[in-house]
Design a protein around this motif. Structure first.
Motif, PDB file in Angstrom:
ATOM      1  N   THR A   1      48.024  47.464 -81.568  1.00 50.94           N
ATOM      2  CA  THR A   1      48.862  46.955 -82.654  1.00 50.94           C
ATOM      3  C   THR A   1      50.354  47.141 -82.358  1.00 50.94           C
ATOM      4  N   SER A   2      50.697  47.319 -81.078  1.00 50.24           N
ATOM      5  CA  SER A   2      52.100  47.508 -80.710  1.00 50.24           C
ATOM      6  C   SER A   2      52.948  46.340 -81.209  1.00 50.24           C
ATOM      7  N   VAL A   3      54.024  46.639 -81.912  1.00 45.83           N
ATOM      8  CA  VAL A   3      54.878  45.593 -82.481  1.00 45.83           C
ATOM      9  C   VAL A   3      55.537  44.781 -81.376  1.00 45.83           C
ATOM     10  N   ARG A   4      56.104  45.453 -80.384  1.00 46.52           N
ATOM     11  CA  ARG A   4      56.845  44.746 -79.329  1.00 46.52           C
ATOM     12  C   ARG A   4      55.921  43.894 -78.453  1.00 46.52           C
ATOM     13  N   VAL A   5      54.778  44.455 -78.055  1.00 49.20           N
ATOM     14  CA  VAL A   5      53.864  43.701 -77.196  1.00 49.20           C
ATOM     15  C   VAL A   5      53.327  42.474 -77.923  1.00 49.20           C
ATOM     16  N   ASN A   6      52.903  42.645 -79.160  1.00 51.61           N
ATOM     17  CA  ASN A   6      52.339  41.509 -79.896  1.00 51.61           C
ATOM     18  C   ASN A   6      53.388  40.456 -80.221  1.00 51.61           C
ATOM     19  N   GLU A   7      54.621  40.893 -80.491  1.00 47.64           N
ATOM     20  CA  GLU A   7      55.657  39.899 -80.748  1.00 47.64           C
ATOM     21  C   GLU A   7      56.004  39.148 -79.466  1.00 47.64           C
ATOM     22  N   PHE A   8      55.990  39.854 -78.349  1.00 43.28           N
ATOM     23  CA  PHE A   8      56.231  39.193 -77.063  1.00 43.28           C
ATOM     24  C   PHE A   8      55.152  38.160 -76.781  1.00 43.28           C
ATOM     25  N   ARG A   9      53.904  38.505 -77.095  1.00 44.36           N
ATOM     26  CA  ARG A   9      52.806  37.551 -76.918  1.00 44.36           C
ATOM     27  C   ARG A   9      53.024  36.302 -77.764  1.00 44.36           C
ATOM     28  N   LYS A  10      53.442  36.497 -79.005  1.00 50.65           N
ATOM     29  CA  LYS A  10      53.659  35.358 -79.898  1.00 50.65           C
ATOM     30  C   LYS A  10      54.850  34.517 -79.436  1.00 50.65           C
ATOM     31  N   LEU A  11      55.874  35.154 -78.905  1.00 49.16           N
ATOM     32  CA  LEU A  11      57.016  34.404 -78.381  1.00 49.16           C
ATOM     33  C   LEU A  11      56.589  33.543 -77.190  1.00 49.16           C
ATOM     34  N   LEU A  12      55.749  34.109 -76.322  1.00 47.55           N
ATOM     35  CA  LEU A  12      55.231  33.335 -75.201  1.00 47.55           C
ATOM     36  C   LEU A  12      54.401  32.160 -75.707  1.00 47.55           C
TER      37      LEU A  12
ATOM     38  N   LYS B   1      50.895  44.706 -89.918  1.00 49.79           N
ATOM     39  CA  LYS B   1      51.479  44.944 -91.233  1.00 49.79           C
ATOM     40  C   LYS B   1      52.795  44.189 -91.441  1.00 49.79           C
ATOM     41  N   VAL B   2      53.284  43.508 -90.423  1.00 42.89           N
ATOM     42  CA  VAL B   2      54.542  42.767 -90.551  1.00 42.89           C
ATOM     43  C   VAL B   2      54.295  41.511 -91.388  1.00 42.89           C
ATOM     44  N   PRO B   3      55.080  41.278 -92.445  1.00 38.56           N
ATOM     45  CA  PRO B   3      54.899  40.076 -93.275  1.00 38.56           C
ATOM     46  C   PRO B   3      55.067  38.798 -92.457  1.00 38.56           C
TER      47      PRO B   3
ATOM     48  N   GLY C   1      56.532  36.092 -93.186  1.00 34.75           N
ATOM     49  CA  GLY C   1      57.897  35.576 -93.244  1.00 34.75           C
ATOM     50  C   GLY C   1      58.806  36.225 -92.224  1.00 34.75           C
ATOM     51  N   VAL C   2      58.633  37.527 -92.020  1.00 29.59           N
ATOM     52  CA  VAL C   2      59.438  38.244 -91.026  1.00 29.59           C
ATOM     53  C   VAL C   2      59.045  37.810 -89.616  1.00 29.59           C
ATOM     54  N   LYS C   3      57.739  37.639 -89.382  1.00 27.85           N
ATOM     55  CA  LYS C   3      57.281  37.191 -88.065  1.00 27.85           C
ATOM     56  C   LYS C   3      57.877  35.830 -87.712  1.00 27.85           C
ATOM     57  N   ALA C   4      58.024  34.973 -88.721  1.00 26.46           N
ATOM     58  CA  ALA C   4      58.544  33.625 -88.476  1.00 26.46           C
ATOM     59  C   ALA C   4      60.004  33.643 -88.039  1.00 26.46           C
ATOM     60  N   LEU C   5      60.721  34.730 -88.348  1.00 30.81           N
ATOM     61  CA  LEU C   5      62.137  34.814 -87.990  1.00 30.81           C
ATOM     62  C   LEU C   5      62.367  34.885 -86.488  1.00 30.81           C
TER      63      LEU C   5
ATOM     64  N   ASN D   1      65.578  37.542 -81.337  1.00 27.10           N
ATOM     65  CA  ASN D   1      64.127  37.690 -81.436  1.00 27.10           C
ATOM     66  C   ASN D   1      63.783  39.141 -81.763  1.00 27.10           C
ATOM     67  N   PHE D   2      62.498  39.434 -81.732  1.00 32.05           N
ATOM     68  CA  PHE D   2      62.022  40.802 -81.970  1.00 32.05           C
ATOM     69  C   PHE D   2      62.536  41.359 -83.295  1.00 32.05           C
ATOM     70  N   ILE D   3      62.395  40.546 -84.340  1.00 35.87           N
ATOM     71  CA  ILE D   3      62.830  40.941 -85.683  1.00 35.87           C
ATOM     72  C   ILE D   3      61.826  41.910 -86.315  1.00 35.87           C
ATOM     73  N   SER D   4      60.586  41.868 -85.863  1.00 35.55           N
ATOM     74  CA  SER D   4      59.526  42.634 -86.514  1.00 35.55           C
ATOM     75  C   SER D   4      59.750  44.141 -86.428  1.00 35.55           C
ATOM     76  N   PHE D   5      60.282  44.622 -85.313  1.00 37.72           N
ATOM     77  CA  PHE D   5      60.416  46.070 -85.162  1.00 37.72           C
ATOM     78  C   PHE D   5      61.409  46.674 -86.160  1.00 37.72           C
ATOM     79  N   PRO D   6      62.608  46.103 -86.334  1.00 34.67           N
ATOM     80  CA  PRO D   6      63.493  46.630 -87.386  1.00 34.67           C
ATOM     81  C   PRO D   6      62.847  46.576 -88.771  1.00 34.67           C
TER      82      PRO D   6
END
Length: 220
Positions: free
Chosen positions: A56-67, A159-161, A163-167, A174-179
């Protein structure tokens, strides 16, 4: 950075991130990384997956979604040539250079395992506290409760909403989810500590004071 960040989140929850419980976390994750096939450790890891603790790592999963987003559009020739990436269902399947693919997979797995290490260690500490507080409660019930505390107080991509993921698609960064997770977990740490301190249960009160002290220390 990921290692130090994980340790800091443990301290913020009033935990020693390198306690004896960390030995079991290390064994379980090394079994996964090295694909040793230890049945008992594999079952333990599967339980962590069911409880929503690992992967459930925030950075790894967000990187996957960006790719994923990038390869839905026309990827640049530079990216195609560099990585020869084909993106599958929530997992990067790397073609092209076998050497690159192996190295990239290993780095991603180690990064994820670092995140998982601190979550598993914290989970065992929370579970131990709950067993002391509720000695007559079924263990599987306490496991779910301990996992919920970890999900609430440590960064978790699930747990990231939405709407935040869409940012992440905005051109300004990018990488808005971690903050976002920093804000969510900070509020939850204080709320969890408050609930524990006022619970009337001696074991929970002690844990709540530890959590509040740890959070205060990291903020200072």
């Amino acid at each position: 950075r990921n290692f130090l960040g994980g340790a800091q989140f443990g301290i913020a929850n009033g935990l020693n991130p390198f306690s004896k419980a960390s030995n079991q976390s290390r064994k379980t994750l090394m079994n996964q990384l090295r694909r040793k096939g230890d049945k008992e450790l594999n079952e333990e890891y599967e339980k962590y997956l069911r409880l929503g603790l690992v992967n459930t790592s925030v950075r790894v999963n967000e990187f996957r979604k960006l790719l994923d987003t990038g390869f839905e559009d026309d990827p640049s020739k530079m990216m195609q040539k560099l990585a020869s990436l084909k993106y599958g269902d929530n997992k990067i399947v790397r073609g092209g250079s076998k050497v690159y693919g192996k190295v990239a997979d290993t780095l991603e797995n180690v990064y994820m395992a670092t995140d998982d290490f601190f979550k598993i260690t914290a989970y065992h500490k929370e579970l131990k506290t709950l067993k002391e507080a509720f000695p007559n409660q079924r263990e599987d019930v306490l496991e779910v409760q301990a996992a919920r505390i970890i999900q609430d107080t440590l960064p978790n991509y699930d747990k990231v909403p939405k709407g935040v993921k869409a940012l992440r698609d905005l051109p300004v960064g990018n990488f808005i989810s971690f903050p976002s997770e920093i804000a969510r977990t900070s509020i939850n740490i204080i709320r969890q500590a408050s609930n524990e301190i006022t619970s009337g249960n001696a074991a929970l009160r002690k844990r709540g004071l530890q959590r509040l002290a740890g959070f205060g220390a990291t903020q200072v």
